[in-house]
Design a protein around this motif. Structure first.
Motif, short mmCIF file in Angstrom:
data_model
loop_
_atom_site.label_atom_id
_atom_site.label_comp_id
_atom_site.label_asym_id
_atom_site.label_seq_id
_atom_site.Cartn_x
_atom_site.Cartn_y
_atom_site.Cartn_z
N VAL A 272 31.66 -16.43 -6.27
CA VAL A 272 30.29 -16.63 -5.79
C VAL A 272 30.18 -16.16 -4.33
CG1 VAL A 272 28.57 -18.37 -5.21
CG2 VAL A 272 29.82 -18.52 -7.37
N GLY A 273 29.11 -15.46 -4.02
CA GLY A 273 28.90 -14.97 -2.67
C GLY A 273 27.69 -14.08 -2.60
N LYS A 274 27.58 -13.32 -1.52
CA LYS A 274 26.39 -12.49 -1.34
C LYS A 274 26.72 -11.34 -0.39
CE LYS A 274 22.53 -14.67 -1.09
NZ LYS A 274 21.43 -15.53 -0.59
N THR A 275 26.46 -10.12 -0.82
CA THR A 275 26.46 -8.96 0.05
C THR A 275 25.10 -8.29 -0.07
OG1 THR A 275 27.38 -7.51 -1.66
CG2 THR A 275 28.94 -8.62 -0.21
N TYR A 276 24.66 -7.68 1.02
CA TYR A 276 23.33 -7.07 0.99
C TYR A 276 23.19 -6.07 2.14
CZ TYR A 276 22.47 -10.66 4.55
OH TYR A 276 22.56 -11.46 5.66
N ARG A 277 22.22 -5.22 1.99
CA ARG A 277 21.77 -4.35 3.06
C ARG A 277 20.26 -4.44 3.11
NH1 ARG A 277 23.41 1.92 4.04
NH2 ARG A 277 25.30 0.86 4.74
N GLN A 278 19.74 -4.76 4.28
CA GLN A 278 18.29 -4.87 4.41
C GLN A 278 17.84 -4.17 5.69
OE1 GLN A 278 18.23 -9.19 4.24
NE2 GLN A 278 17.64 -9.33 6.40
N SER A 279 16.66 -3.61 5.64
CA SER A 279 16.15 -2.85 6.78
C SER A 279 14.65 -3.01 6.88
CB SER A 279 16.50 -1.36 6.62
OG SER A 279 15.82 -0.81 5.51
N ILE A 280 14.15 -2.76 8.07
CA ILE A 280 12.71 -2.72 8.29
C ILE A 280 12.42 -1.66 9.34
CG2 ILE A 280 12.79 -4.58 10.02
CD1 ILE A 280 9.98 -5.40 9.01
N VAL A 281 11.42 -0.84 9.07
CA VAL A 281 10.95 0.15 10.03
C VAL A 281 9.44 -0.02 10.13
CG1 VAL A 281 10.82 1.93 8.22
CG2 VAL A 281 10.86 2.60 10.63
N GLY A 282 8.95 -0.05 11.36
CA GLY A 282 7.51 -0.30 11.51
C GLY A 282 7.02 0.07 12.89
N ALA A 283 5.73 0.01 13.06
CA ALA A 283 5.10 0.33 14.34
C ALA A 283 3.99 -0.67 14.60
CB ALA A 283 4.54 1.75 14.32
N VAL A 284 3.86 -1.06 15.88
CA VAL A 284 2.77 -1.92 16.33
C VAL A 284 2.09 -1.20 17.49
CG1 VAL A 284 2.11 -4.15 17.29
CG2 VAL A 284 4.01 -4.01 15.66
N HIS A 285 0.82 -0.87 17.30
CA HIS A 285 0.07 -0.12 18.31
C HIS A 285 -0.99 -1.02 18.93
CE1 HIS A 285 -1.91 3.20 20.35
NE2 HIS A 285 -3.07 2.80 19.84
N GLU A 286 -1.06 -1.01 20.26
CA GLU A 286 -2.07 -1.77 21.00
C GLU A 286 -2.92 -0.80 21.81
OE1 GLU A 286 0.04 -4.57 23.36
OE2 GLU A 286 1.00 -5.55 21.65
N GLN A 287 -4.24 -1.00 21.74
CA GLN A 287 -5.18 -0.11 22.43
C GLN A 287 -6.21 -0.96 23.15
OE1 GLN A 287 -5.17 3.54 22.04
NE2 GLN A 287 -6.52 3.44 23.83
N ARG A 288 -6.36 -0.73 24.45
CA ARG A 288 -7.37 -1.45 25.24
C ARG A 288 -8.57 -0.53 25.47
NH1 ARG A 288 -2.52 -2.48 27.65
NH2 ARG A 288 -2.90 -0.88 29.24
N THR A 289 -9.76 -1.06 25.20
CA THR A 289 -10.99 -0.31 25.43
C THR A 289 -11.96 -1.16 26.22
OG1 THR A 289 -12.09 -1.07 23.41
CG2 THR A 289 -10.66 0.86 23.22
N ALA A 290 -12.82 -0.52 26.98
CA ALA A 290 -13.78 -1.24 27.79
C ALA A 290 -14.90 -1.85 26.96
CB ALA A 290 -14.37 -0.31 28.86
N GLN A 291 -15.31 -1.16 25.90
CA GLN A 291 -16.45 -1.61 25.12
C GLN A 291 -16.06 -2.42 23.89
OE1 GLN A 291 -19.49 -1.15 26.31
NE2 GLN A 291 -18.63 -0.01 28.05
N ALA A 292 -15.00 -2.01 23.20
CA ALA A 292 -14.65 -2.64 21.92
C ALA A 292 -13.49 -3.62 22.02
CB ALA A 292 -14.32 -1.55 20.90
N GLY A 293 -13.06 -3.96 23.22
CA GLY A 293 -12.01 -4.94 23.37
C GLY A 293 -10.63 -4.36 23.11
#
Length: 692
Positions: A272-293
């Motif tokens: 009994v046991g556990k082996t694994y491979r896990q991954s995550i790839v992603g992007a988080v974009h932040e944009q500041r605007t004067a009118q739309a916040g």
């Protein structure tokens, strides 16, 4: 190990805790300066409408070998992270008692890293993806405000990778310790114009203090940051590869008393046991605007390949998960008062190709989970001393399993859609600059996970029958909390929170075997108190305190299966797996210099005391753990050497070598409830940091 409630000792511990509340000046807390984002709106932790705790980089670095989150979260009240010392099964995490039911993985608590989900759409997650060696801070959000994150009742646990350094920086670190523990990390960071990056690669090898608990894994965590005048994009790539993970299993009471560190013989023989491979790839974009916040958009793809031998069988999972999110925050006004409006929508999807059987595959399941979420939050500031907030989330979660018996040719399965909403109201009253009072009330929504719907109960059988269980409803809770936050002239602090919750159709065990477990609904209730404080004393000393007490009970009668017998559970019985109280206190001596100067090293020494209260291990409350009192010692010294800074750390964990149950498997069908905490452990850590 029979139940010992020890009420006098509990009251004594809390009396001592209250007496130690530091209200003087000169503390080093950053309560008023830390900006948190867990509440869906960036703000100072001191001003938040609820309980938000922040663990900073210094605490993470000093708390241990940085293998998992349990090391750094001990001084955070309200969250219980049980280190099972079993890398095949991950940590047990519960917040205010929610999540304690999980035999593996995490339930009832939403997990996030750098704004990307680490929980599946159905609510199940693993903390193994958290890279402590490169984390700048960890945020813990508790109470009704957490409902804005969707499918969880307890709260949110979120880690953030450090920002890139302005100049090239090399960081090498490693720990070695008892039972052939070796953990190393190579980290490099730099900024070139508008681009910055952090790359952290680590290796872990550990024989374990228990028989048959060896583990090996590697971890890569990287972040690329692109900055502009009014924008920022984080690109995240995280890869965890566990090439060995032996599972020693849990112990019965008699086994725990006679041979606590032995493995379950049958499980060991079955590999009994556990082996694994896990991954995550992603992007988080932040944009500041004067009118739309301010806008934030996220997208990610995650995978997990799992090889999980269990008694008499094997589970193979090939998983693909992906999701999108968009939110906007803007300043506005309402009824002549300043206000801030936040809106967001989220979509997450996961599909599992799940195969079982040994030596050949006899069953194949296609499991799918999809979650949609739409949320909004309004914060109102009618005066300098009063702020109000309100939030709502609409959620829809779809679960589907297709079951294909390759031997008989039968095909079955099922599906169910869960829809619900969660709302909260919050108020903060500023009693001058030093003290805030707050109160929140709200509802939460939590579905069963796919693993909790795959089997149905058959009376007289010791395992569930492989059929999709459409009879489990989503849990719906009404929660409230009220608290006080106090800070002093030089950033000392004390925080107190009182909370309660009433849950309809909570998800609890009906039959918990080694593989085919079955779940059911039952009404529950919770109430409790949390306290944390920190104070700088004379002679370079600083004292810290974290204390919590919780009363978590069933609010209706029910039955659970043990072996092939039905056990009656009375209304008012305590919910298992939840410590009735927990107190952690520490006393730290350190030199005044935060960095070493020429010939003057920076040193610290921390003496830590942890008192873990009684935990019932089954729903009929016939067995429970004893109280555990553990002492730990940590020493550190930072020098200028080799053109950079060298940090040497020494630690002795569980100084008295006390035997105690560090975690439990609640309602285990064969009464194997107990998992031992670590005996006395010695650790040596080295870190080298150099600006290139």
């Amino acid at each position: 190990m029979l139940r010992s409630t020890q009420p006098k000792r509990t009251l004594t511990l809390f009396a001592v805790s209250l007496a130690l509340i530091p209200l003087g000046a000169n503390s080093q807390s950053m309560l008023d300066e830390v900006v948190v984002s867990a509440s869906r709106s960036e703000q100072k932790a001191f001003d938040a409408h609820g309980s938000i705790d922040v663990v900073n980089r210094q605490t993470i670095e000093r708390s241990g070998p940085q293998i998992n989150l349990s090391e750094a979260l001990g001084m955070t009240p309200g969250i219980f992270v049980a280190n099972r010392n079993n890398l095949a099964q991950d940590l047990q995490v519960s917040i205010r008692g929610y999540g304690a039911r999980a035999p593996f993985g995490v339930r009832g608590v939403r997990l996030m890293v750098d704004g990307l989900p680490q929980s599946l759409p159905d609510g199940q997650g693993q903390t193994s993806q958290f890279a402590a060696t490169s984390a700048s801070r960890i945020e813990v959000l508790k109470g009704p405000v957490a409902s804005l994150y969707g499918n969880a009742s307890g709260g949110v646990l979120q880690a953030f990778t450090r920002e890139p350094s302005e100049d090239p920086e090399l960081l090498l670190s490693g720990f070695m310790g008892s039972d052939n523990l070796y953990r190393s990390s190579f980290q490099y960071s730099d900024t070139r114009g508008d681009y910055g990056f952090v790359v952290d690669y680590g290796l872990l090898s550990y024989d374990g203090f228990r028989e048959y608990s060896e583990a090996k894994r590697s971890h890569l965590n990287s972040k690329l940051v692109l900055k502009g005048e009014d924008r920022k994009t984080n690109f995240i790539f995280n890869l965890l590869d566990q090439t060995k993970g032996e599972d020693p299993g849990s112990r019965t009471l008699s086994e725990f008393r006679m041979a606590p560190y032995r493995a379950n013989a049958f499980g060991k023989a079955q590999g009994v046991g556990k082996t694994y491979r896990q991954s995550i790839v992603g992007a988080v974009h932040e944009q500041r605007t004067a009118q739309a916040g301010n806008w934030q958009a996220r997208a990610y793809v995650a995978t997990r390949d799992l090889d999980n031998p269990i008694p008499n069988s094997k589970i193979l999972i090939d998983r693909v998960q992906w999701g999108l999110g968009l939110q906007n925050q803007r300043n506005t006004s309402l009824a002549g008062s300043a206000a801030r409006l936040s809106l967001g929508l989220e979509f997450d999807h996961v599909s599992d190709d799940r195969q079982t059987g040994k030596p050949v595959v006899t069953n194949r399941r296609d499991n799918v989970s999809t979650a949609y979420g739409l949320w909004g939050q309004l914060e109102l500031f009618p005066s300098d001393v009063l702020s109000l907030s309100a939030g709502m989330r609409l959620s829809s979660v779809y679960l589907m399993a297709t079951d294909n018996e390759l031997v008989s040719g039968d095909s079955s399965g099922g599906s169910r859609r869960y829809s619900g909403n969660a709302v909260y109201l919050g108020l903060t009253r500023h009693l001058g600059e030093a003290t805030n009072l707050y109160a929140t009330v709200g509802s939460s929504f939590e579905t069963p996970t796919l693993n909790e719907t795959l089997y149905v109960f058959v009376p007289g059988q010791s395992q569930g029958d492989a059929r999709f269980n459409t009879g489990i409803d989503a849990a719906k809770s009404i929660q409230w909390e009220a608290g006080l936050k106090h800070r002093t002239a030089k950033q000392g602090y004390a925080q107190l929170a009182v909370f309660g919750a009433q849950t309809q159709d909570d998800i609890v065990p009906q039959l918990l075997s080694t593989s085919n477990s079955v779940w059911q609904n039952a009404d529950t209730r919770r109430m409790g108190l949390e306290l944390s404080a920190r104070q700088t004393l004379a002679l370079g000393l600083q004292a810290g305190l974290s204390a919590q007490w919780i009363k978590a009970e069933y609010d209706q009668a029910l039955s659970v299966s043990r072996g092939s017998n039905l056990i009656d559970v009375a209304s008012g019985n305590r919910i298992p797996g939840i410590p009735q109280d927990r107190v952690q206190a520490e006393l730290t001596w350190s030199t005044k210099a935060s960095k070493p100067s020429t010939g003057q090293p920076s040193r610290y020494a921390t003496l830590e005391f942890v008192s873990l209260g009684v935990m019932d291990v089954n729903s009929d409350n016939s067995q429970a753990t004893d109280r555990a009192n553990v002492w730990n010692l940590r020493l550190g010294s930072r020098y200028l050497a080799l053109g950079g800074e060298v940090l040497v750390q020494l630690a002795v964990e569980n100084i008295a070598d006390k035997l105690y149950a560090g975690s439990v498997i609640v309602d285990q069908a064969f009464e194997r409830y107990y998992e031992p905490g670590a005996p006395r452990q010695y650790l040596l850590g080295l870190q080298y940091k150099r600006m290139m």
